[in-house]
Every structure is written in C-alpha cells, then in structure tokens.
Design a protein around this motif. Sequence first.
Motif, mmCIF file in Angstrom:
data_model
loop_
_atom_site.group_PDB
_atom_site.id
_atom_site.type_symbol
_atom_site.label_atom_id
_atom_site.label_comp_id
_atom_site.label_asym_id
_atom_site.label_seq_id
_atom_site.Cartn_x
_atom_site.Cartn_y
_atom_site.Cartn_z
ATOM 1 N N LEU A 37 -6.130 7.804 1.283
ATOM 2 C CA LEU A 37 -6.250 8.030 -0.163
ATOM 3 C C LEU A 37 -6.065 9.486 -0.570
ATOM 4 C CD1 LEU A 37 -9.117 5.594 -1.239
ATOM 5 C CD2 LEU A 37 -6.686 5.171 -0.995
ATOM 6 N N GLY A 38 -6.337 10.425 0.339
ATOM 7 C CA GLY A 38 -6.140 11.850 0.036
ATOM 8 C C GLY A 38 -6.742 12.198 -1.308
ATOM 9 N N ALA A 39 -5.912 12.797 -2.182
ATOM 10 C CA ALA A 39 -6.423 13.207 -3.502
ATOM 11 C C ALA A 39 -6.018 12.207 -4.580
ATOM 12 C CB ALA A 39 -5.891 14.590 -3.825
ATOM 13 N N ALA A 40 -5.869 10.941 -4.205
ATOM 14 C CA ALA A 40 -5.434 9.923 -5.187
ATOM 15 C C ALA A 40 -6.366 9.924 -6.396
ATOM 16 C CB ALA A 40 -5.436 8.551 -4.534
ATOM 17 N N SER A 41 -5.783 9.906 -7.595
ATOM 18 C CA SER A 41 -6.651 9.855 -8.781
ATOM 19 C C SER A 41 -6.729 8.448 -9.359
ATOM 20 C CB SER A 41 -6.183 10.848 -9.849
ATOM 21 O OG SER A 41 -4.875 10.524 -10.240
ATOM 22 N N ALA A 42 -5.755 7.581 -9.029
ATOM 23 C CA ALA A 42 -5.795 6.207 -9.551
ATOM 24 C C ALA A 42 -5.331 5.238 -8.472
ATOM 25 C CB ALA A 42 -4.906 6.093 -10.781
ATOM 26 N N PHE A 98 0.263 -2.834 -16.670
ATOM 27 C CA PHE A 98 0.123 -1.381 -16.548
ATOM 28 C C PHE A 98 1.499 -0.747 -16.717
ATOM 29 C CE2 PHE A 98 -2.971 -3.358 -13.592
ATOM 30 C CZ PHE A 98 -4.139 -2.996 -14.254
ATOM 31 N N CYS A 99 1.495 0.513 -17.174
ATOM 32 C CA CYS A 99 2.766 1.236 -17.332
ATOM 33 C C CYS A 99 3.326 1.583 -15.955
ATOM 34 C CB CYS A 99 2.539 2.539 -18.092
ATOM 35 S SG CYS A 99 1.970 2.256 -19.757
ATOM 36 N N ALA A 100 4.633 1.818 -15.938
ATOM 37 C CA ALA A 100 5.279 2.246 -14.687
ATOM 38 C C ALA A 100 4.653 3.568 -14.229
ATOM 39 C CB ALA A 100 6.781 2.426 -14.924
ATOM 40 N N ASN A 101 4.645 3.760 -12.918
ATOM 41 C CA ASN A 101 4.225 5.039 -12.305
ATOM 42 C C ASN A 101 2.769 5.416 -12.630
ATOM 43 O OD1 ASN A 101 6.968 5.144 -11.617
ATOM 44 N ND2 ASN A 101 7.467 6.372 -13.413
ATOM 45 N N SER A 102 1.874 4.437 -12.713
ATOM 46 C CA SER A 102 0.487 4.729 -13.129
ATOM 47 C C SER A 102 -0.462 5.029 -11.972
ATOM 48 C CB SER A 102 -0.111 3.519 -13.868
ATOM 49 O OG SER A 102 0.603 3.220 -15.014
ATOM 50 N N PHE A 103 -0.166 4.533 -10.780
ATOM 51 C CA PHE A 103 -1.156 4.593 -9.692
ATOM 52 C C PHE A 103 -0.622 5.386 -8.490
ATOM 53 C CE2 PHE A 103 -2.188 0.862 -12.196
ATOM 54 C CZ PHE A 103 -3.566 0.989 -12.356
ATOM 55 N N VAL A 128 4.517 -0.035 -10.704
ATOM 56 C CA VAL A 128 3.340 0.676 -11.236
ATOM 57 C C VAL A 128 2.880 1.825 -10.323
ATOM 58 C CG1 VAL A 128 2.578 -1.367 -12.506
ATOM 59 C CG2 VAL A 128 1.596 -0.917 -10.247
ATOM 60 N N LEU A 129 3.564 1.978 -9.187
ATOM 61 C CA LEU A 129 3.207 3.041 -8.232
ATOM 62 C C LEU A 129 3.986 4.313 -8.581
ATOM 63 C CD1 LEU A 129 1.699 3.456 -5.474
ATOM 64 C CD2 LEU A 129 3.802 2.646 -4.353
ATOM 65 N N ARG A 130 3.304 5.460 -8.490
ATOM 66 C CA ARG A 130 3.982 6.736 -8.765
ATOM 67 C C ARG A 130 4.932 7.086 -7.628
ATOM 68 N NH1 ARG A 130 -1.381 9.425 -10.531
ATOM 69 N NH2 ARG A 130 -1.408 8.693 -12.669
ATOM 70 N N PRO A 131 6.045 7.792 -7.931
ATOM 71 C CA PRO A 131 6.896 8.276 -6.838
ATOM 72 C C PRO A 131 6.058 9.118 -5.866
ATOM 73 C CG PRO A 131 7.997 8.562 -8.952
ATOM 74 C CD PRO A 131 6.592 8.109 -9.259
ATOM 75 N N GLU A 256 -11.171 -15.135 17.564
ATOM 76 C CA GLU A 256 -10.367 -13.958 17.256
ATOM 77 C C GLU A 256 -9.517 -14.218 16.022
ATOM 78 O OE1 GLU A 256 -10.208 -11.043 19.397
ATOM 79 O OE2 GLU A 256 -12.017 -12.035 20.171
ATOM 80 N N ARG A 257 -9.408 -13.233 15.148
ATOM 81 C CA ARG A 257 -8.447 -13.291 14.033
ATOM 82 C C ARG A 257 -7.591 -12.039 14.105
ATOM 83 N NH1 ARG A 257 -9.059 -16.862 9.717
ATOM 84 N NH2 ARG A 257 -6.811 -16.565 9.686
ATOM 85 N N ASP A 258 -6.315 -12.160 13.798
ATOM 86 C CA ASP A 258 -5.477 -10.956 13.792
ATOM 87 C C ASP A 258 -4.828 -10.759 12.436
ATOM 88 O OD1 ASP A 258 -3.719 -13.157 14.334
ATOM 89 O OD2 ASP A 258 -2.182 -11.693 14.924
ATOM 90 N N VAL A 259 -4.583 -9.492 12.146
ATOM 91 C CA VAL A 259 -4.135 -9.094 10.810
ATOM 92 C C VAL A 259 -3.010 -8.068 10.934
ATOM 93 C CG1 VAL A 259 -4.884 -7.873 8.716
ATOM 94 C CG2 VAL A 259 -6.416 -9.533 9.781
ATOM 95 N N HIS A 260 -1.998 -8.218 10.084
ATOM 96 C CA HIS A 260 -0.950 -7.209 9.973
ATOM 97 C C HIS A 260 -1.238 -6.359 8.741
ATOM 98 C CE1 HIS A 260 1.162 -9.435 12.981
ATOM 99 N NE2 HIS A 260 1.262 -10.499 12.206
ATOM 100 N N ILE A 261 -1.103 -5.064 8.917
ATOM 101 C CA ILE A 261 -1.255 -4.130 7.790
ATOM 102 C C ILE A 261 0.062 -3.373 7.673
ATOM 103 C CG2 ILE A 261 -2.515 -2.119 6.915
ATOM 104 C CD1 ILE A 261 -4.928 -2.996 8.596
ATOM 105 N N ALA A 262 0.647 -3.365 6.486
ATOM 106 C CA ALA A 262 1.907 -2.639 6.295
ATOM 107 C C ALA A 262 1.739 -1.636 5.162
ATOM 108 C CB ALA A 262 3.038 -3.607 5.978
ATOM 109 N N ILE A 263 2.232 -0.417 5.396
ATOM 110 C CA ILE A 263 2.137 0.658 4.404
ATOM 111 C C ILE A 263 3.540 1.193 4.152
ATOM 112 C CG2 ILE A 263 1.111 2.925 3.879
ATOM 113 C CD1 ILE A 263 -1.082 0.853 4.477
ATOM 114 N N GLY A 264 3.896 1.403 2.890
ATOM 115 C CA GLY A 264 5.197 2.009 2.570
ATOM 116 C C GLY A 264 5.027 3.040 1.467
ATOM 117 N N THR A 265 5.987 3.954 1.364
ATOM 118 C CA THR A 265 5.920 5.037 0.366
ATOM 119 C C THR A 265 7.044 4.887 -0.641
ATOM 120 O OG1 THR A 265 5.015 6.485 2.083
ATOM 121 C CG2 THR A 265 5.912 7.572 0.137
#
Length: 267
Positions: A37-42, A98-103, A128-131, A256-265
């Motif tokens: 999350l770093g310095a995420a504000s929204a 929500f407006c574009a580029n809000s989060f 809705v994600l900021r560049p 056991e349960r397994d989960v995939h987590i995917a992150i993109g920018t």
Amino acid sequence: MAQAWQSYDSGAQSHDRLAVPSLFAQPAKDLVEALDLGAASAVLDVGSGSGIAALTASQSSGPATVVVGIDPSFEMLRVARGNGLRCVVSGALPHLPFCANSFDRVLASFVLSHLTSYEAALVEMVRVLRPGGKLGVTAWGGVRNEFRERWQSIADSFAGREALGAAVDEALPWEPWFEEPGHLESALQAAGLNRVALHHKQYTVRMSIADFLAIRDGSIQARFMRQTLDPERWKQFNATLAAEFYTSFSDPIEHERDVHIAIGTKP
Ligand SMILES: C[S@@+](CC[C@H](N)C(=O)[O-])C[C@H]1O[C@@H](n2cnc3c(N)ncnc32)[C@H](O)[C@@H]1O
C-alpha cells in the motif's frame, strides 16, 4: 438476471463469523501485503463482502488513507459496517460508480469468478485505478480435499449432478478457469496491466465438522438447493450430511486450500 440464491445476503452473517476467520482472512492479508500500500491515499475493495480485505488494508495504511468497500449484497455491507468499515457503497461490477483514475489501489478477493465477463470487470477496475496504481486479485487454486468432495457427492445425490452443475456454472462461471494461475496472469495483462506478478499460497485449514458444514451451508450450491428442494428433502439432505461426516471423519477436520494472488500495475 441473477436469481435470489445467487445473492450473498442470506449467508452474510455466517460468512463473516465462520468462513472469514478460517478461509478468507489469511488470503486477504497476503493480498494486501502483495499490493504494497505504501503511501496510497485511496483504496477500493471490490466485492468487499463483510470487509476483511478492506479492513486489513485500513490497518496496514495510515489514518489519512480512505478505504472504500463496494458490494451488491446489502447484508454483507451491513456486516462490514458493523466490523468498522466506514465507507461502503452498494454496487456491482461491471459498473463502478467512481470517476476514472480515483484509486491508488484496487483489489478484489475471490470475486472475479462470479462475473459473466471477467474481462469487462477487469477493464472497469483498471479504469478507476490511477496510472502507476496497482490492482490485486485472488482466486482459489485447484487443490482438492476429501471433505468438499464428500459434501459435493451427497449434494449431487439430492439435487442432481447436472442441475447443481448448471447452477454453479451460472453463479461462478469462471471458478474452474481461474484455478489455472496462467489464466489470471493473462487476464490482468489483457486488461492493460504491466509487471504482472503471481503468488501461489497454500493454507492448512482446521475446523470442527459443525463449522465446515455451516460454511458449506452458505455456499452457492446450498443456497440453490435450499431454494429449489422440497423442504422435507432439504431436511433429509442435512441429516445425511451430518450422519456421513460424523461417522466417516474424526472431529475436528484438517485440509489444504490453495490460492492464487495476482498483482498488476497500470501504466
Ligand atoms: C466469496 S465472497 C468474497 C467476499 C470478500 N471479498 C472476502 O474475501 O471475504 C464474493 C463477494 O463478491 C460479491 N459479488 C458478487 N457479484 C459481484 C459483482 N458483480 N460485483 C461486485 N461484487 C460481487 C458478493 O456479494 C460477495 O460479497
């Protein structure tokens, strides 16, 4: 149009009380950690349910960070508010109000598989994600366990394998497809995200038979059966589940349960 049994309203309390601590909390924690999350504000949690990922994000960020949860289930949102999530919005993909580029961060934990078009859902979340912002999603992996399989075979014998399969296909059309991690990766890339990273996690889950059966009672299959079976047959189904589980397995059970987590920018 969605059927009543597809709504999470009736299962919101038990999802929060039983399924979240044993199944959803740890993946939410790992998702938030991977999102950095770093310095995420929204931050936006889509399909927030009773709020576990949003609340985890709130705890991992500063007091100035606004964390919003959005979900189509009023009951889930009511429980989320009770859990301390202050910003909740009623709404559903594929249209986010929500407006574009809000989060700075957008996440969706165990939600994508519900959508008719996961492609349109991802494009909307990216809108809705900021560049420079990050999107993170989770999906169940393909590890099987004997307890879910036994529950399923008893359910099939009461509701009919085909009817139950059709209900699951309608409510969770992409669940089997996302078990394959490469599919999550290509879906995020196709939505225009860069630097897609995948994480695979496996969790050991220990719970009483009563809790396992109560969690399955909130599943899409059970919600469908409760609405479509004759009440007497529904009662017999539950009696059969209890009899088979308590005679076949020692209590508590562990699996056991397994989960995939995917992150993109977003570029
Ligand atoms: C398996 S629950 C997961 C809830 C929460 N993310 C968690 O980890 O506990 C799936 C959630 O997705 C929500 N959902 C279903 N269809 C949706 C849609 N079209 N848009 C957004 N959320 C949706 C449901 O109401 C439910 O709360």
